[in-house]
Design a protein around this motif. Structure first.
Motif, PDB file in Angstrom:
ATOM      1  N   PHE A  96      55.051  50.640 -10.926  1.00 58.36           N
ATOM      2  CA  PHE A  96      54.655  49.462 -11.818  1.00 58.36           C
ATOM      3  C   PHE A  96      53.914  49.909 -13.137  1.00 58.36           C
ATOM      4  O   PHE A  96      54.316  49.599 -14.171  1.00 58.36           O
ATOM      5  CB  PHE A  96      54.180  48.152 -11.475  1.00 58.36           C
ATOM      6  N   ASP A 100      55.482  50.177 -16.844  1.00 60.14           N
ATOM      7  CA  ASP A 100      54.904  49.218 -17.729  1.00 60.14           C
ATOM      8  C   ASP A 100      54.419  49.745 -19.132  1.00 60.14           C
ATOM      9  O   ASP A 100      54.455  49.249 -20.280  1.00 60.14           O
ATOM     10  CB  ASP A 100      53.906  48.168 -17.113  1.00 60.14           C
ATOM     11  N   GLY A 170      44.773  40.709 -13.023  1.00 64.22           N
ATOM     12  CA  GLY A 170      45.933  40.211 -12.554  1.00 64.22           C
ATOM     13  C   GLY A 170      45.701  39.218 -11.139  1.00 64.22           C
ATOM     14  O   GLY A 170      46.531  39.819 -10.166  1.00 64.22           O
ATOM     15  N   SER A 173      48.179  36.519 -11.171  1.00 63.81           N
ATOM     16  CA  SER A 173      49.681  36.373 -11.862  1.00 63.81           C
ATOM     17  C   SER A 173      50.038  38.385 -11.871  1.00 63.81           C
ATOM     18  O   SER A 173      48.959  38.870 -11.825  1.00 63.81           O
ATOM     19  CB  SER A 173      49.825  36.046 -12.909  1.00 63.81           C
ATOM     20  N   ARG A 174      51.322  38.441 -12.461  1.00 60.94           N
ATOM     21  CA  ARG A 174      51.236  39.888 -12.794  1.00 60.94           C
ATOM     22  C   ARG A 174      50.512  40.260 -13.899  1.00 60.94           C
ATOM     23  O   ARG A 174      50.005  39.459 -14.883  1.00 60.94           O
ATOM     24  CB  ARG A 174      52.746  39.642 -13.668  1.00 60.94           C
TER      25      ARG A 174
END
Length: 508
Positions: A96, A100, A170, A173-174
């Motif tokens: 991730f 990202d 986070g 949330s993301r």
């Protein structure tokens, strides 16, 4: 003339000391000077350019805490954009973060063969290896690896270039990706240096993780930019802290409250080191420091404790208490220390002293916006200020008290409760060493008050003792309905206690 010397102001701004002044120290290693570190910046720039890495290319750094992590950040950031990542991340987390960030290369240790390398190779990201020459001064390294593209233009980073990419924690949330420019991080390092009066004579003992804004900016960059030095440990270890304190002879250290709390019980066994220590001050940031812990630290170390308030989006420091003869107020995170700080009502009106609202900031150290997240930016940058998500109140002196994260405020059937207020009361109980108050789900009220407690060594108290004590000091609706007495409270990667998600972690 080498590439970095074409742009001497950047390496001089990052590393500002005299050529022969100490810059980087570490246990059992020779010292690297400011002159040596500037040479390392130049050499690293040349190596990166030859490997196809240049301005605004993104390099993830996955290294253990220590002198090479500190110098790799400083040297790579002078050329490219850096993204320090927690070496403990598992493969799915690395997948991730690397995706990202848009990493072009990843910098790892010479023998690293773990998930960072496996994931980078699967994603087609170049793997560069940091090689430490035997017997070299602390922080010295060279970079080896296959080129990730054609030779890059021999340019150093500019003020508007992204220096640092970090994700928010986070918890709900993301994680959001925060890009910080060279101008942002230079401003913040300057603010910290000015607040603490840092100079060439100062040495910081770093026990903070260097994949986090606190360690990178408050410890490393503020020290080097003010011409001082930093003693780089392998990471926090309460059992080794006093040995490092004796070896490093620092003038200060900075840490999160849980680290200070772990250090204090060991002070009595290290009286000789304490007597010889000459700390000018101790700094605390990244979470609320209980007033009781501040008093115990000042008594134990015989120096002022400066509590500061920071967050990733502000390249760390936003507010800070002051060194004597300036004011330091227990329970307050201090006055503005760089950016403008205000308190705002939900509709955008700035509030007066004594009124509670959301803490907002604006200034040269504040990010210009989250990356690839327009919805978050609309909310976070409303009314011309950055919204911190923290609730607080300014006093008549402009000193800020943080009353809690807006997301962490407990809503018990419509009654709003600040977990920090409950923490503060429970910390006064003579048997309590550490506490974190949090929301626990309730079928009728929505949320109920719970607290996790660690007791002082050799002391005893029951759940009902602690609840009875709280009931004499708090309104009934604020008294924890559940008190869990634990050997240790679960912490995040940076050593911070995390309220959000704690009920689930503890099986409530």
């Amino acid at each position: 003339m080498t590439n970095a010397e074409n742009h001497p102001d950047l390496s001089r701004r990052l590393v500002a000391g005299a050529d022969d002044a100490p810059a980087i120290l570490a246990p059992d290693r020779p010292t690297l000077t400011h002159g040596g570190l500037r040479e390392l910046i130049t050499a690293t720039a040349n190596q990166l350019h030859a490997l196809g890495i240049g301005r605004n290319d993104r390099v993830a750094i996955v290294l253990p805490n220590g002198p090479e992590m500190a110098t790799a950040f400083v040297a790579v950031v002078a050329t490219a954009s850096t993204a320090p990542l927690n070496p403990a991340y598992r493969a799915d987390e690395l997948d991730f973060y690397l995706t990202d960030i848009g990493a072009k290369a990843i910098l790892v240790g010479a023998d690293e063969a773990g998930p960072a390398v496996v994931v980078a190779e699967r994603l087609g990201i170049g793997v560069l290896r940091l090689i430490v020459p035997a017997g070299a001064p602390a922080g010295t390294f060279t970079i080896e690896g296959k080129p990730v593209g054609p030779r890059a233009a021999p340019e150093m980073a500019e003020d508007s270039d992204i220096a640092l990419l970090l994700h928010t924690s986070g918890t709900t949330s993301r994680p959001k990706l925060v890009p910080l420019s060279h101008a942002n991080v230079a401003a913040s390092a300057g603010h910290i240096g000015a607040t603490l009066g840092l100079g060439a004579h100062d040495r910081c003992l770093n026990i903070m993780p260097l994949f986090h804004i606190h360690g990178l900016i408050a410890a490393v960059l503020s020290s080097l930019a003010s011409g001082g030095s930093i003693y780089c440990t392998p990471g926090f270890n309460a059992l080794r802290f006093f040995q490092w304190l004796g070896d490093a002879k620092p003038s200060w250290y900075t840490a999160v409250p849980t680290m200070h709390q772990a250090i204090l019980p060991r002070a009595a066994r290290n009286e000789e080191v304490l007597a010889a220590a000459a700390l000018r001050f101790i700094r605390s940031s990244s979470a609320s420091l209980p007033a009781q812990v501040m008093a115990e630290l000042e008594k134990t170390f015989g120096c002022p404790v400066i509590e500061s308030y920071g967050m990733t989006e502000a390249a760390h420091q936003m507010a800070s208490n002051r060194l004597p003869p300036g004011q330091r107020k227990p329970g307050s995170v201090g006055a503005s220390a760089g950016p403008e700080v205000a308190v705002m009502a939900p509709e955008g009106k700035l509030l007066d002293a004594g009124e509670t609202g959301e803490i907002v900031i604006r200034g040269p150290n504040v990010t210009s916006g989250y990356e690839k997240n327009p919805d978050a930016n609309v909310t976070a940058f409303a009314h011309g200020w950055f919204h911190t998500g923290d609730q607080g109140v300014l006093d008549a002196d402009g000193y800020l008290r943080v009353t809690g994260r807006l997301k962490e405020i407990i809503n018990r059937g419509g009654e709003k409760i600040s977990p920090l207020e409950v923490d503060d009361v429970l910390m006064d109980h003579p048997a309590v060493a550490q506490v974190v108050t949090f929301a626990m789900p309730h079928d009728k009220l929505g949320e109920e008050v719970a607290a996790a407690v660690v007791l002082r060594e050799g002391m005893a108290a029951s759940e009902s003792d602690i609840r009875t004590y709280a009931a004499t000091r708090l309104a009934d609706f604020k008294v924890p309905r559940k008190v869990l007495i634990l050997d240790e409270i679960p912490k995040g990667a940076t050593g911070k206690l995390q309220r959000i998600g704690l009920a689930a972690k503890l099986g409530l």
